[in-house]
Design an enzyme around this catalytic site. Structure first.
Site, PDB file in Angstrom:
ATOM      1  N   GLY A 134       0.817  -1.266   0.091  1.00 24.71           N
ATOM      2  CA  GLY A 134       0.074   0.213   0.143  1.00 24.71           C
ATOM      3  C   GLY A 134       0.908   1.203  -0.063  1.00 24.71           C
ATOM      4  N   THR A 135       0.333   2.524  -0.559  1.00 21.92           N
ATOM      5  CA  THR A 135       1.354   3.451  -0.773  1.00 21.92           C
ATOM      6  C   THR A 135       0.785   4.585  -0.040  1.00 21.92           C
ATOM      7  OG1 THR A 135       0.300   3.790  -2.942  1.00 21.92           O
ATOM      8  CG2 THR A 135       2.229   2.805  -2.819  1.00 21.92           C
ATOM      9  N   THR A 136       0.185   5.575  -0.580  1.00 20.87           N
ATOM     10  CA  THR A 136       0.109   6.830   0.064  1.00 20.87           C
ATOM     11  C   THR A 136      -1.237   7.402   1.024  1.00 20.87           C
ATOM     12  OG1 THR A 136       1.432   7.923  -1.836  1.00 20.87           O
ATOM     13  CG2 THR A 136       0.458   9.558  -0.310  1.00 20.87           C
ATOM     14  N   LYS A 156      -7.221   1.418   2.227  1.00 19.87           N
ATOM     15  CA  LYS A 156      -5.907   1.811   3.090  1.00 19.87           C
ATOM     16  C   LYS A 156      -6.443   2.545   4.441  1.00 19.87           C
ATOM     17  CE  LYS A 156      -3.382   2.029  -1.112  1.00 19.87           C
ATOM     18  NZ  LYS A 156      -2.462   2.923  -1.777  1.00 19.87           N
TER      19      LYS A 156
END
Length: 276
Positions: free
Chosen positions: A53-55, A86
């Site tokens: 997962g990113t931002t 997320k």
């Protein structure tokens, strides 16, 4: 005299569900099964490929705190998912955003949700916001052996401190170190670009609507420069996940509102003929 089952249960009772699992079934914990020593002994140089997962961005506003995350997960140079969520409610007055190894992060999130619910049932009251932040830090610290093997989880935690009447925001490192942030913060691969946008767009006493606009635009800027961050997708009707936490509780911003906000950003940039 042999202890009865009831006495044994009472002796082992704890308000921490994580401690209970550590005693009874450590194999069920997200960090209970470390990568075997056999892989290390073989000297494998290739890191384990797993979706990441990113931002995530978070910011305070006049009535509380807001957290938002994009919808993309990556695995190396491949888009593993365009639909991942997320940001999650941790309990009635707090939210949790995840960046890092997606599978472990989701398991830690679920465990943290059960941890807070278990505490409330055992103690008859909600855990304080500082207590929640400390419990999450302990979980991240327990994952350190996995993080050393490339499976790190770095969350962002926010909630409404009811006694103080303010929203508060906490960041972490892979060792479980807890840091209270002021005004705003971002984690993940696109965080550098999102923070730049937040510094320019955030101001004290934002309204709720203005805070949502700032968060969506910060994620939009991150997606512009970070390939692992997914921007608003009008074709697939995919929008960021945004949660607001105030004195009434945590609630998710409706997608129709996010779609309208994203459309406004896209139209304004197209009208301005912006290249960057």
């Amino acid at each position: 005299m042999q202890e009865t089952t009831a006495n044994q249960v009472a002796a082992n009772a704890t308000s921490s569900f994580t401690e209970h699992l550590q005693r009874q079934r450590p194999d069920l914990l997200p960090f209970g099964q470390h990568l075997g020593a056999g892989a290390a002994a073989m000297g494998t140089a290739q890191p384990l490929q797993a979706p990441h997962g990113t931002t995530i961005v978070a910011l305070g506003y006049a009535g509380g705190v807001l957290m938002a995350g994009d919808r993309r997960a990556t695995m190396g140079n491949v888009i593993a998912s365009r639909h991942i969520e997320k940001v999650f409610p941790a309990d009635q007055f707090s939210v949790l955003g995840i960046a890092g190894t997606a599978g472990i992060a989701l398991d830690i999130t679920r465990l943290f949700q059960v941890e807070l619910e278990h505490y409330e049932k055992i103690e008859g009251t909600l855990l304080s916001l500082d207590g929640k932040a400390n419990r999450l830090g302990a979980m991240i610290r327990s994952n350190l052996p996995m993080a050393m093997q490339g499976l790190a989880v770095v969350p962002l935690f926010a909630g409404f401190d009811r006694p103080a009447g303010v929203g508060r925001l906490f960041s972490y490192d892979v060792t479980g170190g807890r840091y209270e942030e002021q005004e705003h913060h971002s984690v993940g691969s696109g965080s550098m670009f999102a923070r730049g946008a937040l510094k320019k767009l955030w101001r004290p006493n934002l309204t709720e609507e203005e805070a949502v606009a700032v968060a969506v635009e910060a994620l939009y800027d991150a997606a512009d420069d970070d390939s692992a961050t997914g921007g608003p997708d009008p074709v697939r009707q995919l929008w960021p996940v945004v949660y607001i936490v105030n004195r009434t509780g945590a609630f998710r911003v409706p997608e129709r509102e996010l779609a309208a906000r994203a459309a406004t950003i896209i139209e304004s940039r197209a009208a301005a003929q912006r290249e960057a």
